[in-house]
Design an enzyme around this catalytic site. Structure first.
Site, PDB file in Angstrom:
ATOM      1  N   LYS A   1       6.024  32.643  27.933  1.00 56.78           N
ATOM      2  CA  LYS A   1       5.559  32.147  29.241  1.00 56.78           C
ATOM      3  C   LYS A   1       6.073  32.981  30.397  1.00 56.78           C
ATOM      4  O   LYS A   1       5.382  33.142  31.407  1.00 56.78           O
ATOM      5  CB  LYS A   1       5.934  30.672  29.440  1.00 56.78           C
ATOM      6  CG  LYS A   1       7.382  30.324  29.119  1.00 56.78           C
ATOM      7  CD  LYS A   1       7.553  29.925  27.691  1.00 56.78           C
ATOM      8  CE  LYS A   1       9.025  29.916  27.342  1.00 56.78           C
ATOM      9  NZ  LYS A   1       9.343  29.152  26.166  1.00 56.78           N
TER      10      LYS A   1
ATOM     11  N   GLU B   1      -1.468  29.697  23.575  1.00 56.57           N
ATOM     12  CA  GLU B   1      -1.309  28.241  23.478  1.00 56.57           C
ATOM     13  C   GLU B   1       0.162  27.828  23.409  1.00 56.57           C
ATOM     14  O   GLU B   1       0.567  26.811  23.969  1.00 56.57           O
ATOM     15  CB  GLU B   1      -2.040  27.729  22.231  1.00 56.57           C
ATOM     16  CG  GLU B   1      -2.029  26.225  22.049  1.00 56.57           C
ATOM     17  CD  GLU B   1      -2.672  25.492  23.227  1.00 56.57           C
ATOM     18  OE1 GLU B   1      -3.892  25.566  23.375  1.00 56.57           O
ATOM     19  OE2 GLU B   1      -1.933  24.848  24.001  1.00 56.57           O
TER      20      GLU B   1
ATOM     21  N   ILE C   1       2.032  21.339  21.644  1.00 55.66           N
ATOM     22  CA  ILE C   1       0.977  20.503  22.247  1.00 55.66           C
ATOM     23  C   ILE C   1      -0.190  21.396  22.679  1.00 55.66           C
ATOM     24  O   ILE C   1       0.021  22.374  23.385  1.00 55.66           O
ATOM     25  CB  ILE C   1       1.510  19.754  23.502  1.00 55.66           C
ATOM     26  CG1 ILE C   1       2.746  18.932  23.149  1.00 55.66           C
ATOM     27  CG2 ILE C   1       0.419  18.875  24.102  1.00 55.66           C
ATOM     28  CD1 ILE C   1       3.405  18.296  24.375  1.00 55.66           C
TER      29      ILE C   1
ATOM     30  N   GLY D   1      17.620  25.581  18.381  1.00 57.07           N
ATOM     31  CA  GLY D   1      16.596  26.603  18.629  1.00 57.07           C
ATOM     32  C   GLY D   1      15.657  26.265  19.775  1.00 57.07           C
ATOM     33  O   GLY D   1      14.598  26.866  19.920  1.00 57.07           O
TER      34      GLY D   1
ATOM     35  N   LYS E   1       5.887  27.766  33.013  1.00 56.51           N
ATOM     36  CA  LYS E   1       4.828  26.987  32.362  1.00 56.51           C
ATOM     37  C   LYS E   1       3.930  26.301  33.398  1.00 56.51           C
ATOM     38  O   LYS E   1       2.702  26.250  33.229  1.00 56.51           O
ATOM     39  CB  LYS E   1       5.460  25.955  31.425  1.00 56.51           C
ATOM     40  CG  LYS E   1       6.194  26.603  30.248  1.00 56.51           C
ATOM     41  CD  LYS E   1       7.105  25.599  29.555  1.00 56.51           C
ATOM     42  CE  LYS E   1       7.798  26.209  28.362  1.00 56.51           C
ATOM     43  NZ  LYS E   1       8.887  25.362  27.848  1.00 56.51           N
TER      44      LYS E   1
HETATM   45  P1  NDP Z   1      14.430  34.374  19.074  1.00 59.52           P
HETATM   46  O1  NDP Z   1      15.514  35.035  19.845  1.00 59.52           O
HETATM   47  O2  NDP Z   1      14.814  33.343  18.081  1.00 59.52           O
HETATM   48  O3  NDP Z   1      13.553  35.473  18.328  1.00 59.52           O
HETATM   49  C1  NDP Z   1      13.277  36.732  18.862  1.00 59.52           C
HETATM   50  C2  NDP Z   1      13.356  37.751  17.724  1.00 59.52           C
HETATM   51  O4  NDP Z   1      12.985  39.030  18.214  1.00 59.52           O
HETATM   52  C3  NDP Z   1      14.764  37.868  17.151  1.00 59.52           C
HETATM   53  O5  NDP Z   1      14.713  38.008  15.753  1.00 59.52           O
HETATM   54  C4  NDP Z   1      15.256  39.151  17.830  1.00 59.52           C
HETATM   55  O6  NDP Z   1      16.283  39.798  17.128  1.00 59.52           O
HETATM   56  C5  NDP Z   1      13.998  39.963  17.833  1.00 59.52           C
HETATM   57  N1  NDP Z   1      14.067  41.051  18.794  1.00 59.52           N
HETATM   58  C6  NDP Z   1      14.696  41.098  19.978  1.00 59.52           C
HETATM   59  N2  NDP Z   1      14.542  42.304  20.553  1.00 59.52           N
HETATM   60  C7  NDP Z   1      13.773  43.033  19.721  1.00 59.52           C
HETATM   61  C8  NDP Z   1      13.268  44.352  19.758  1.00 59.52           C
HETATM   62  N3  NDP Z   1      13.525  45.161  20.780  1.00 59.52           N
HETATM   63  N4  NDP Z   1      12.516  44.780  18.727  1.00 59.52           N
HETATM   64  C9  NDP Z   1      12.269  43.987  17.683  1.00 59.52           C
HETATM   65  N5  NDP Z   1      12.724  42.705  17.581  1.00 59.52           N
HETATM   66  C10 NDP Z   1      13.468  42.237  18.595  1.00 59.52           C
HETATM   67  O7  NDP Z   1      13.423  33.788  20.138  1.00 59.52           O
HETATM   68  P2  NDP Z   1      12.403  32.565  19.939  1.00 59.52           P
HETATM   69  O8  NDP Z   1      11.711  32.705  18.639  1.00 59.52           O
HETATM   70  O9  NDP Z   1      13.070  31.295  20.268  1.00 59.52           O
HETATM   71  O10 NDP Z   1      11.393  32.845  21.132  1.00 59.52           O
HETATM   72  C11 NDP Z   1      10.391  33.847  21.051  1.00 59.52           C
HETATM   73  C12 NDP Z   1       9.416  33.662  22.197  1.00 59.52           C
HETATM   74  O11 NDP Z   1       8.798  32.389  22.069  1.00 59.52           O
HETATM   75  C13 NDP Z   1      10.047  33.668  23.585  1.00 59.52           C
HETATM   76  O12 NDP Z   1       9.162  34.249  24.490  1.00 59.52           O
HETATM   77  C14 NDP Z   1      10.223  32.194  23.897  1.00 59.52           C
HETATM   78  O13 NDP Z   1      10.228  31.925  25.282  1.00 59.52           O
HETATM   79  C15 NDP Z   1       8.972  31.639  23.246  1.00 59.52           C
HETATM   80  N6  NDP Z   1       9.020  30.235  22.885  1.00 59.52           N
HETATM   81  C16 NDP Z   1      10.080  29.758  22.173  1.00 59.52           C
HETATM   82  C17 NDP Z   1      10.100  28.444  21.753  1.00 59.52           C
HETATM   83  C18 NDP Z   1      11.205  27.884  20.949  1.00 59.52           C
HETATM   84  O14 NDP Z   1      11.189  26.686  20.661  1.00 59.52           O
HETATM   85  N7  NDP Z   1      12.209  28.658  20.562  1.00 59.52           N
HETATM   86  C19 NDP Z   1       8.981  27.545  22.071  1.00 59.52           C
HETATM   87  C20 NDP Z   1       7.897  28.162  22.823  1.00 59.52           C
HETATM   88  C21 NDP Z   1       7.942  29.460  23.208  1.00 59.52           C
HETATM   89  P3  NDP Z   1      17.816  39.385  17.473  1.00 59.52           P
HETATM   90  O15 NDP Z   1      18.013  38.038  16.918  1.00 59.52           O
HETATM   91  O16 NDP Z   1      18.581  40.453  16.798  1.00 59.52           O
HETATM   92  O17 NDP Z   1      17.914  39.389  18.964  1.00 59.52           O
HETATM   93  N1  HSE Z   2      13.279  26.803  25.985  1.00 56.32           N
HETATM   94  C1  HSE Z   2      12.033  26.153  25.924  1.00 56.32           C
HETATM   95  C2  HSE Z   2      12.223  24.659  26.041  1.00 56.32           C
HETATM   96  C3  HSE Z   2      11.333  26.481  24.628  1.00 56.32           C
HETATM   97  O1  HSE Z   2      13.368  24.196  25.934  1.00 56.32           O
HETATM   98  O2  HSE Z   2      11.261  23.944  26.262  1.00 56.32           O
HETATM   99  C4  HSE Z   2       9.900  26.007  24.596  1.00 56.32           C
HETATM  100  O3  HSE Z   2       9.120  26.716  25.489  1.00 56.32           O
END
Ligand code: NDP
Ligand code: HSE
Length: 435
Positions: free
Chosen positions: A105, A129, A136, A187, A205
């Protein structure tokens, strides 16, 4: 039919969920999409963890940008987060003719206008989405299901971390820092949790929802943003006594003068559904002219709920990618030449009600002085409580709820109240929405 090939960038919380759900429900998803959706390459900087999560079944790389140029990839899914690299990845994927899916976002709220323009030039789809309210399907609802309506306002609990913190603090009396750590372990929190706590994530958002609801460009820099870090438990308590709960709401409202776009702690009456959304759950209430109010509720964060939304985008793109670009759903719901530059109003122009807490000297005439100032400003009082002063105490608290007024009018009245000799220190003000 040959599978559609996906390059997954980032296999952390959400990326891991996407991989697991796509694998578990592969047949069901292929029956819906019309062909297999296959992750063929995963980019992550932690290759060993990526290998464990994928059981060595896909190609692994630490070069995310390389994936965006890979001629075998049809769709790039960005789940790394942040704005800088993510923007390069988006623009490179688009430039290389890939459809682009993201849950990011921040990326869209800040750089969305540029990304959508690039996607239009290259006739590719950008789907997001998961970027608002996790699992949602609120983007689909606003962009497609409500397209007969003039949307009047959208108000939602759109940050799971802060809602989880507020719920746990109120119900279990746990300290802020401890609940935040729990949210991080589960998470929910952003890589930088100040984005959650200070309302920035919710503002990203709300910005996206405002664009889709009203057909305006992303205007994140105009959003008013307040988080929960300065919220005091005494106000949660007084709000409770008055029948209200405090929620961090993201609000986008269309008025003849412009758009209100704001995120802040908000009193919501306890008998409203939104007030009863607890923990990491999210809910978005949409008021539209034909359908009336509709409410969307579900898990707003976490691996598989968010994966559910990301995969829905993959299915949509798989179904549509051979369609003539003219016949696809526009990124921002409205046809690109119909996106209007309606101004976002400064917070002083917001129309809202207020909760006011004042520390006052416990002596005759104080209440009369305060109510006179409010009356002079045409602000009418809806409810009031005065804490009984303890024995030997010379000060007490007065808490008032006002009816709706223009914020700058309330601010002017509050300044006059703070100037009274009988009022000690600053007046605490929180906004209240009747929804
Ligand atoms: P995470 O930090 O869990 O996952 C990100 C992944 O990308 C990690 O494995 C990280 O590695 C890797 N990474 C970071 N930098 C690089 C790079 N330069 N090259 C390759 N891989 C890389 O994040 P989330 O999964 O929680 O979030 C991902 C996206 O989704 C974000 O934009 C977040 O705002 C969005 N989001 C998250 C939600 C949630 O519930 N968590 C819900 C809705 C949206 P490392 O761990 O080594 O940093
Ligand atoms: N950090 C965000 C939250 C993840 O707590 O709602 C979902 O976008």
């Amino acid at each position: 039919m040959k599978p559609i090939n996906v390059g997954l960038l980032g296999i952390g919380t959400v990326g891991g969920g996407v991989y697991a759900v796509l694998e578990r429900n592969a047949d069901e998803i292929a029956r819906r999409a019309g062909r297999e959706i296959r992750i063929t390459v995963v980019a992550d900087r932690d290759i060993e963890r990526a290998r464990r999560l994928t059981n060595g079944a896909v190609k692994l790389t630490d070069d995310a940008l390389g994936v965006t140029r890979d001629p075998d990839i049809d769709i790039v899914v960005e789940l790394i987060g942040g704005e800088t690299l993510a923007k390069d990845l988006a623009l490179s994927a688009i430039e290389n003719g890939k459809h682009f899916v993201t849950a990011n976002k921040a990326l869209l709220a800040v750089h969305g206008n540029e990304i959508f323009a690039a996607a239009r030039r290259r006739d590719v789809m950008v789907a997001f989405e998961a970027a608002v309210a996790g699992g949602i399907p609120i983007i689909k609802a606003l962009r497609e299901s409500l397209s007969a309506n003039r949307i009047e306002w959208v108000a939602g609990i759109i940050n799971g971390t802060t809602n989880f913190i507020l719920s746990e603090m109120r119900d279990k009396g746990l300290p802020f820092a401890e609940v935040l750590r729990q949210a991080q372990r589960l998470g929910y929190a952003e890589a930088d949790p100040t984005f959650d706590i200070e309302g920035v994530d919710a503002a990203h958002k709300a910005t996206i929802m405002s664009a889709i609801a009203f057909g305006i460009p992303m205007q994140f820099d105009k959003a008013h943003v307040e988080g929960i870090s300065r919220l005091e438990s005494v106000d949660i308590g007084y709000a409770g006594q008055l029948g209200y709960r405090i929620k961090l709401l993201g609000i986008a409202r269309k008025r003849p003068e412009g758009i209100e776009l704001r995120v802040h702690p908000t009193l919501v009456h306890a008998n409203k559904l939104l007030a009863n959304v607890e923990g990491a759950m999210n809910a978005v209430l949409v008021q539209a002219d034909a359908v009336g109010a509709t409410l969307y509720y579900g898990k707003g964060a976490g691996a598989e709920p968010t994966a559910s939304a990301v995969i829905a985008d993959l299915v949509d793109i798989t179904r549509l990618h051979t369609a003539d670009p003219e016949h696809r759903v526009p990124h921002l719901a409205f046809q690109p030449d119909q996106v209007l530059d309606v101004p976002v109003l400064p917070i002083g122009e917001a129309l809202t009600s207020f909760y006011l807490r004042m520390r006052v000297l416990d002596k005759p005439g104080v209440l009369a002085d305060i109510t006179r100032i409010l009356a002079d400003s045409d602000i009418s009082i809806d409810a009031m409580i005065q804490r009984e002063a303890g024995e030997g105490e010379s000060q007490t608290d007065i808490i008032m709820l006002t009816h709706q007024t223009v914020e700058k009018n309330a601010e002017a009245a509050i300044a006059r109240i703070e100037a009274l000799d009988s009022v000690q220190g600053k007046v605490t003000r929180l906004r209240l929405e009747t929804l």
